[in-house]
Design a protein around this motif. Structure first.
Motif, PDB file in Angstrom:
ATOM      1  N   ARG A   1       1.984   3.193  -9.168  1.00 15.83           N
ATOM      2  CA  ARG A   1       1.216   3.262 -10.442  1.00 15.83           C
ATOM      3  C   ARG A   1       0.589   4.532 -10.422  1.00 15.83           C
ATOM      4  O   ARG A   1       0.157   5.185 -11.474  1.00 15.83           O
ATOM      5  CB  ARG A   1       0.308   2.262 -10.553  1.00 15.83           C
ATOM      6  CG  ARG A   1      -0.222   1.962 -11.887  1.00 15.83           C
ATOM      7  CD  ARG A   1       0.472   1.317 -12.873  1.00 15.83           C
ATOM      8  NE  ARG A   1      -0.380   1.198 -14.127  1.00 15.83           N
ATOM      9  CZ  ARG A   1      -0.594   2.105 -14.869  1.00 15.83           C
ATOM     10  NH1 ARG A   1       0.027   3.609 -14.685  1.00 15.83           N
ATOM     11  NH2 ARG A   1      -1.381   2.104 -15.946  1.00 15.83           N
ATOM     12  N   TYR A   2       0.038   5.199  -9.394  1.00 15.41           N
ATOM     13  CA  TYR A   2      -1.059   6.127  -9.259  1.00 15.41           C
ATOM     14  C   TYR A   2      -0.132   7.622  -9.602  1.00 15.41           C
ATOM     15  O   TYR A   2      -0.907   8.182 -10.449  1.00 15.41           O
ATOM     16  CB  TYR A   2      -1.779   6.107  -7.897  1.00 15.41           C
ATOM     17  CG  TYR A   2      -2.902   6.845  -7.960  1.00 15.41           C
ATOM     18  CD1 TYR A   2      -3.711   7.452  -8.968  1.00 15.41           C
ATOM     19  CD2 TYR A   2      -3.568   7.110  -6.598  1.00 15.41           C
ATOM     20  CE1 TYR A   2      -4.874   8.034  -8.954  1.00 15.41           C
ATOM     21  CE2 TYR A   2      -4.873   7.632  -6.668  1.00 15.41           C
ATOM     22  CZ  TYR A   2      -5.572   8.360  -7.640  1.00 15.41           C
ATOM     23  OH  TYR A   2      -6.676   8.864  -7.668  1.00 15.41           O
TER      24      TYR A   2
ATOM     25  N   ILE B   1       8.688  10.602   4.551  1.00 15.86           N
ATOM     26  CA  ILE B   1       7.734   9.955   3.613  1.00 15.86           C
ATOM     27  C   ILE B   1       8.234   8.504   3.379  1.00 15.86           C
ATOM     28  O   ILE B   1       9.454   8.337   2.590  1.00 15.86           O
ATOM     29  CB  ILE B   1       7.457  10.677   2.353  1.00 15.86           C
ATOM     30  CG1 ILE B   1       6.767  12.107   2.794  1.00 15.86           C
ATOM     31  CG2 ILE B   1       6.892   9.827   1.511  1.00 15.86           C
ATOM     32  CD1 ILE B   1       6.617  12.603   1.788  1.00 15.86           C
TER      33      ILE B   1
ATOM     34  N   THR C   1     -12.140 -10.072   3.455  1.00 24.98           N
ATOM     35  CA  THR C   1     -11.646  -9.497   2.283  1.00 24.98           C
ATOM     36  C   THR C   1     -10.793  -8.158   2.998  1.00 24.98           C
ATOM     37  O   THR C   1     -10.498  -7.389   1.910  1.00 24.98           O
ATOM     38  CB  THR C   1     -12.623  -9.015   1.262  1.00 24.98           C
ATOM     39  OG1 THR C   1     -13.769  -8.219   1.964  1.00 24.98           O
ATOM     40  CG2 THR C   1     -13.320 -10.236   0.550  1.00 24.98           C
ATOM     41  N   ALA C   2     -10.897  -8.001   4.181  1.00 24.42           N
ATOM     42  CA  ALA C   2     -10.279  -6.610   4.607  1.00 24.42           C
ATOM     43  C   ALA C   2      -8.903  -6.782   5.160  1.00 24.42           C
ATOM     44  O   ALA C   2      -8.757  -7.453   5.964  1.00 24.42           O
ATOM     45  CB  ALA C   2     -11.122  -6.185   5.905  1.00 24.42           C
ATOM     46  N   PRO C   3      -8.124  -6.271   4.173  1.00 24.21           N
ATOM     47  CA  PRO C   3      -6.621  -6.570   4.725  1.00 24.21           C
ATOM     48  C   PRO C   3      -6.182  -5.916   5.925  1.00 24.21           C
ATOM     49  O   PRO C   3      -6.895  -4.755   6.477  1.00 24.21           O
ATOM     50  CB  PRO C   3      -5.638  -6.010   3.555  1.00 24.21           C
ATOM     51  CG  PRO C   3      -6.877  -5.625   2.529  1.00 24.21           C
ATOM     52  CD  PRO C   3      -8.149  -5.597   3.185  1.00 24.21           C
TER      53      PRO C   3
ATOM     54  N   LEU D   1       0.554  -2.911  -8.043  1.00 21.48           N
ATOM     55  CA  LEU D   1       0.480  -2.462  -9.348  1.00 21.48           C
ATOM     56  C   LEU D   1       1.375  -1.777  -9.867  1.00 21.48           C
ATOM     57  O   LEU D   1       1.573  -1.316 -11.002  1.00 21.48           O
ATOM     58  CB  LEU D   1      -0.836  -1.460  -9.190  1.00 21.48           C
ATOM     59  CG  LEU D   1      -2.123  -2.124  -8.752  1.00 21.48           C
ATOM     60  CD1 LEU D   1      -3.210  -0.906  -8.872  1.00 21.48           C
ATOM     61  CD2 LEU D   1      -2.632  -3.197  -9.537  1.00 21.48           C
TER      62      LEU D   1
ATOM     63  N   LEU E   1       1.570   4.864   0.759  1.00 19.24           N
ATOM     64  CA  LEU E   1       1.185   5.700   1.946  1.00 19.24           C
ATOM     65  C   LEU E   1       0.634   7.062   1.430  1.00 19.24           C
ATOM     66  O   LEU E   1      -0.095   7.670   2.056  1.00 19.24           O
ATOM     67  CB  LEU E   1       2.214   6.010   2.944  1.00 19.24           C
ATOM     68  CG  LEU E   1       3.184   7.049   2.652  1.00 19.24           C
ATOM     69  CD1 LEU E   1       4.207   7.644   3.751  1.00 19.24           C
ATOM     70  CD2 LEU E   1       3.967   6.981   1.444  1.00 19.24           C
ATOM     71  N   HIS E   2       0.743   7.490   0.044  1.00 19.01           N
ATOM     72  CA  HIS E   2       0.090   8.640  -0.354  1.00 19.01           C
ATOM     73  C   HIS E   2      -1.503   8.692  -0.228  1.00 19.01           C
ATOM     74  O   HIS E   2      -2.234   9.343   0.215  1.00 19.01           O
ATOM     75  CB  HIS E   2       0.685   9.058  -1.694  1.00 19.01           C
ATOM     76  CG  HIS E   2       0.332   9.896  -2.324  1.00 19.01           C
ATOM     77  ND1 HIS E   2      -0.012  10.191  -3.719  1.00 19.01           N
ATOM     78  CD2 HIS E   2      -0.437  11.360  -1.795  1.00 19.01           C
ATOM     79  CE1 HIS E   2      -0.735  11.271  -3.864  1.00 19.01           C
ATOM     80  NE2 HIS E   2      -0.744  12.008  -2.846  1.00 19.01           N
ATOM     81  N   ARG E   3      -1.727   7.479  -1.282  1.00 23.22           N
ATOM     82  CA  ARG E   3      -3.147   7.444  -1.391  1.00 23.22           C
ATOM     83  C   ARG E   3      -3.768   6.150  -1.455  1.00 23.22           C
ATOM     84  O   ARG E   3      -5.089   5.678  -1.928  1.00 23.22           O
ATOM     85  CB  ARG E   3      -3.904   7.827  -2.532  1.00 23.22           C
ATOM     86  CG  ARG E   3      -3.890   9.468  -2.640  1.00 23.22           C
ATOM     87  CD  ARG E   3      -4.834  10.116  -1.826  1.00 23.22           C
ATOM     88  NE  ARG E   3      -5.002  11.356  -1.483  1.00 23.22           N
ATOM     89  CZ  ARG E   3      -4.473  12.276  -0.429  1.00 23.22           C
ATOM     90  NH1 ARG E   3      -4.014  11.466   0.462  1.00 23.22           N
ATOM     91  NH2 ARG E   3      -4.716  13.412  -0.346  1.00 23.22           N
ATOM     92  N   GLY E   4      -2.948   5.087  -0.854  1.00 29.88           N
ATOM     93  CA  GLY E   4      -3.582   3.678  -0.442  1.00 29.88           C
ATOM     94  C   GLY E   4      -3.732   2.714  -1.668  1.00 29.88           C
ATOM     95  O   GLY E   4      -4.218   1.707  -1.479  1.00 29.88           O
ATOM     96  N   VAL E   5      -2.918   2.975  -2.670  1.00 27.28           N
ATOM     97  CA  VAL E   5      -2.851   2.195  -3.968  1.00 27.28           C
ATOM     98  C   VAL E   5      -1.941   1.213  -3.758  1.00 27.28           C
ATOM     99  O   VAL E   5      -1.056   1.297  -2.992  1.00 27.28           O
ATOM    100  CB  VAL E   5      -2.677   3.047  -5.187  1.00 27.28           C
ATOM    101  CG1 VAL E   5      -2.387   2.095  -6.317  1.00 27.28           C
ATOM    102  CG2 VAL E   5      -4.003   3.879  -5.433  1.00 27.28           C
ATOM    103  N   ARG E   6      -2.266  -0.110  -4.238  1.00 24.99           N
ATOM    104  CA  ARG E   6      -1.548  -1.168  -3.835  1.00 24.99           C
ATOM    105  C   ARG E   6      -0.126  -1.196  -4.761  1.00 24.99           C
ATOM    106  O   ARG E   6      -0.091  -0.545  -5.860  1.00 24.99           O
ATOM    107  CB  ARG E   6      -2.286  -2.645  -4.484  1.00 24.99           C
ATOM    108  CG  ARG E   6      -3.057  -3.271  -3.709  1.00 24.99           C
ATOM    109  CD  ARG E   6      -3.641  -4.551  -4.385  1.00 24.99           C
ATOM    110  NE  ARG E   6      -4.609  -5.202  -3.612  1.00 24.99           N
ATOM    111  CZ  ARG E   6      -4.429  -6.240  -2.734  1.00 24.99           C
ATOM    112  NH1 ARG E   6      -2.915  -6.340  -2.362  1.00 24.99           N
ATOM    113  NH2 ARG E   6      -5.129  -6.596  -1.738  1.00 24.99           N
TER     114      ARG E   6
ATOM    115  N   ARG F   1       0.689  -1.193   0.095  1.00 24.61           N
ATOM    116  CA  ARG F   1      -0.235  -0.040  -0.054  1.00 24.61           C
ATOM    117  C   ARG F   1       0.970   1.232  -0.028  1.00 24.61           C
ATOM    118  O   ARG F   1       1.724   1.509   0.835  1.00 24.61           O
ATOM    119  CB  ARG F   1      -0.889  -0.081   1.093  1.00 24.61           C
ATOM    120  CG  ARG F   1      -1.829   1.298   1.195  1.00 24.61           C
ATOM    121  CD  ARG F   1      -2.825   1.164   2.520  1.00 24.61           C
ATOM    122  NE  ARG F   1      -1.928   0.875   3.779  1.00 24.61           N
ATOM    123  CZ  ARG F   1      -2.345   1.499   5.046  1.00 24.61           C
ATOM    124  NH1 ARG F   1      -3.552   1.946   5.081  1.00 24.61           N
ATOM    125  NH2 ARG F   1      -1.621   1.492   6.093  1.00 24.61           N
TER     126      ARG F   1
END
Lengths: 279, 554
Positions: free
Chosen positions: B68-69, B96, B221-223, B57, B49-54, B47
């Motif tokens: 990726r984001y 960060i 399904t909740a990590p 990816l 830490l900026h916006r929670g994207v995996r 994840r």
């Protein structure tokens, strides 16, 4: 995962929510509740249940379980020389605020929409202004500029594109983008997010463009391509509900509009689709 | 929980292939497992830490993982952020960094743990080295261990089982409450393929049997993701609160050119803070002096710091101390890296112009751009051919032009050619002795380079600074007025009043202590600020006021 909506949540009582493109008869879900939308624009709880407050606006059917505030206006839609069309309704496994926040975000253009809405190395998010208009109950982000290789279906080359973002409803956002054909006027792209649950939505996209050349299918395909690039990103975000505690994630200056948006939801006492600060 | 402090297999070594990011799960926690080109294995929370994207990816470029984001770059080894593309002019804050987990590689498997375990993952027989295909089973780890134990005639020791006949060993990876992965190791016996097929058939049958009878377990399904770690913890390598909290051991010293020695510095304990290209450290040297040295590290080189030092005959003690007194094995105190010379990556190309030993920060930058595939050209001006440090390294990275032994007039002519204005905007990075830098800046301006595209770092401020005249500084945000006496710097006066301001070189060269000026007339004595920056900024370590009062944004 979905909890029943808390009765005191302003999402439930005070707001219209989009439920379908106008003229569509369908079975769908709003705030976790199965509903039926009729072709005449009436809406009721599924299985012959109670009628919901319903209205027709901006080309969509809107419904509410409570006594909603007046729906926001988009003045440009009344101009006669525009192409106004419904681009897509796409289901996304995320919360409505995550979808809105992604719509407000320019920093991802060169990475998620590479070659279309942005391109490396032109990645800088230049300083912009964002303010919450408390009287109107909406957020306005102005002076947004971003280098785009192909900003719209009408584009032929790269340019710095001017944007204005407006968030007139916690689950709706409107983008005004300088038109390639007439720089004094704006193309309008609106995202109306239907919260089917706290962590699932249907994103409805409305386009109102100055575009004489492309047919509807080409315009829709462009918009659907963009959204198809966002969808896997949105569905990978965790947590799915938007955390309102400013320390939960790590914002930077470019995220100013998202900071104001999260603060606004917190001030509204919003609970649906969010993780309240300290909760 | 005991299981948090034990080593678990999370992947087979051959699942973590080069330039790939493997998605693993341990105790319901999603993990991004990836290998850098230098072999370093990384197990990070999956994840950003900026916006929670995996992060799975994202892209593994061989040294850094790129989200990726928004394209944020994170260094192999530390997960520290080295670049935020939305703000190309800014050095990312050292706080960060993504969450990392312990990692080991042994016996064909990658091992990790939620918290640092005491020992090593070495409880099993090294004779069993044939890695079996991992077998996922939708059942609770304890149920899988019991069924497998019955099958192979072994009593499970926790979630580790050894076959009674000594031919194989198994670990149950607790992916989650209702998800297990059987990871097996067999003692090789002849044809590996046939042996693997046999084990695979047996484990597949076992899986079917377990899933047919195991009580259904609700799959979460909740990590299980922990909140973002608070602040930066480089592993407590030194005394907290000191300007030079790191303890570095001299691991290697190498002569890299005439009079130039490269030092490889490794941490005495813990992990070093992530260095970004352009960053420097303050090094405390024998004789009680502290000097700044730019880091040569390329992307993902997070296990050591590398510096190169030229022996300066006019040394005030720094280079002489390093050359003559510092030996391999010595321990030096150092600051965390400061980055007052961040590398912008938002132009189609970059030009580097270095004079002498001033090339060091530009070497780190060239390494970063080469890794990212961004075009650049490197020019190095030296007096003699023997001073061409890093010649081979640079030539291998991209276009590289040495300029040797120019007389002053010829040097001006060469600079004029090197600094011809580009057709499309480029970023220009300059570093070298003050006379050369002054000339380069003047020529670049005359050739039409916009000031905002010209970036420079002096490695000494030779401008004689005055400390004459008293004045006061008012601090707008702190509502405080501080008198600055004759002979005292603004920085010292602020610190005397209990206002913390970061500083590094204290010669007006590095820019660490720069603050915004809201009112008043600064008397600039630094060499780091551009004309535009001087409108409303001041280097508090050397500059003063020509008005009676300065209002600072502090």
């Amino acid at each position: 995962m979905d909890r029943p909506p808390p009765a005191h949540d302003p999402a439930v009582t005070d707001r219209w929510h989009v439920v379908a493109p106008a003229g569509t008869a369908c079975a769908t879900t709003l705030l976790g509740e199965p509903i039926e939308v009729c072709a005449d624009g009436s809406v009721r709880v599924a299985g012959g249940g109670a009628a919901l407050a319903a209205c027709n606006a901006h080309g969509y059917v809107w419904a509410s379980f409570g006594t909603p505030l007046a729906l926001f206006d988009i003045a440009e839609l009344a101009e006669p020389d525009r192409r106004t069309l419904h681009a897509a309704s796409i289901g996304v496994a995320t919360s409505a605020p995550r979808a809105i926040e992604n719509f407000l975000d320019m920093g991802h253009f060169p990475f998620v929409h590479d070659g279309i809405l942005g391109a490396e190395p032109f990645t800088e998010v230049k300083d912009y202004d964002v303010a919450l208009d408390e009287a109107a109950g909406e957020i306005l982000a102005t002076r947004c500029r971003f280098f785009q290789p192909m900003a719209a279906a009408t584009s032929s080359g790269g340019a710095d594109v001017d944007y204005i973002y407006r968030v007139p409803h916690p689950f709706c956002a409107v983008l005004y983008k300088s038109s390639g054909l007439d720089p004094s006027r704006n193309d309008v792209i609106a995202l109306f997010v239907q919260p089917t649950g706290e962590e699932s939505v249907i994103a409805h996209m409305l386009l109102s463009l100055l575009d004489d050349n492309n047919d509807d299918a080409a315009i829709r395909r462009f918009q659907q391509t963009i959204f198809a690039q966002d969808k896997p990103i949105l569905e990978s975000q965790w947590p799915r509900r938007l955390p309102l505690d400013p320390r939960a994630e790590t914002p930077i200056r470019a995220d100013k509009s998202s900071i104001v948006y999260r603060r606004w939801l917190a001030a509204l006492g919003w609970r649906y689709g969010v993780i309240p600060a300290g909760g | 929980m005991a299981s948090e402090r034990q080593w678990w297999p999370v992947a087979a070594s051959d699942e973590v292939v080069p330039r790939h990011v493997f998605q693993a799960t341990l105790l319901d926690r999603p993990l991004a497992v990836w290998r850098a080109d230098d072999g370093t294995l990384n197990v990070w929370e999956d994840r950003c830490l900026h916006r929670g994207v995996r992060l799975t990816l994202g892209t593994n470029d061989g040294a850094e993982l790129i989200c990726r984001y928004h394209g944020w770059r994170y260094a192999s080894g530390t997960a520290g952020c080295t670049y935020i593309p939305a703000h190309p002019a800014d050095a990312p804050a050292q706080t960060i960094h993504n969450r990392i987990f312990p990692v080991r590689e042994a016996f064909g498997l990658v091992w990790s743990a939620a918290e640092a375990p005491a020992g090593e993952p070495s409880r099993f027989d090294p004779a069993a080295t044939l890695v079996l295909r991992p077998m996922p089973v939708a059942a609770a780890p304890a149920d899988v261990a019991a069924a497998l134990g019955a099958e192979i005639g072994a009593a499970p020791a926790g979630l580790h089982l050894a076959a009674a006949d000594g031919t194989a060993e198994y670990f149950i990876q607790a992916a989650g409450a209702g998800r297990s992965i059987i990871r097996g190791l067999a003692v090789p016996e002849g044809a590996a393929l046939a042996q693997l097929a046999r084990h695979n058939a047996a484990l597949s049958g076992l899986r079917d049997a377990i899933e047919a009878t195991a009580p259904p377990v609700a799959i979460s399904t909740a990590p299980a993701l922990a909140p973002a770690p608070p602040g930066y913890d480089p592993g407590a390598p030194g005394e907290a609160g000191r300007a030079t909290p790191l303890r570095l051991r001299v691991a290697e010293r190498t002569t890299v050119a005439d009079g130039i020695v490269q030092f490889r510095l490794t941490p005495v304990s813990g992990q070093l803070p992530t260095a970004q290209p352009g960053a420097h450290i303050d090094l405390a040297l024998p004789g009680g002096i502290t000097r700044q040295y730019s880091l040569l590290n390329g992307p993902g080189e997070t296990a050591h710091y590398a510096i190169a030092v030229k022996r300066d005959p006019a040394s005030r003690g720094g280079s002489a101390a390093l050359h003559d007194r510092v030996r391999v094995g010595d321990v030096l105190a150092a600051s965390r890296p400061h980055n007052s010379f961040p590398l912008r990556r938002d132009a189609v190309a970059t030009r580097f112009v270095a004079g002498g030993i001033g090339l060091t920060p530009l070497v780190a930058m060239a390494r970063a751009l080469a890794r990212a595939g961004a075009p650049f050209a490197f020019h190095h001006f030296v007096r003699t051919e023997g001073e061409l440090a890093f010649r081979k390294t640079l030539a291998a990275l991209g276009p590289y032009t040495p300029h040797v032994g120019h007389a002053p007039a010829a040097a001006e002519a060469a600079l004029n050619t090197v600094l011809a204005a580009p057709e499309t905007p480029q970023n220009l990075y300059l570093c070298g002795p003050p006379a050369m830098l002054d000339a380069a800046r003047r020529i670049a301006a005359a050739n039409g380079w916009p000031e905002a595209r010209v970036h420079f770092e002096y490695f000494a401020n030779e401008m004689p600074a005055t400390r004459a005249g008293a004045f006061t500084v008012a601090l707008a945000r702190s509502a405080l007025t501080v008198p600055v006496r004759e002979g005292e710097t603004i920085l010292a006066a602020l610190r005397g009043a209990g206002v913390p301001v970061e500083s590094s070189c204290e010669q007006g060269a590095c820019g660490t202590c720069v603050v915004r000026v809201l009112e008043g007339m600064p008397l600039h004595q630094d060499v780091c600020l551009s004309a535009a920056e001087r409108e409303d900024h001041i280097a508090t370590c050397v500059s003063r006021a020509s008005s009676a009062r300065l209002v600072l944004d502090l």
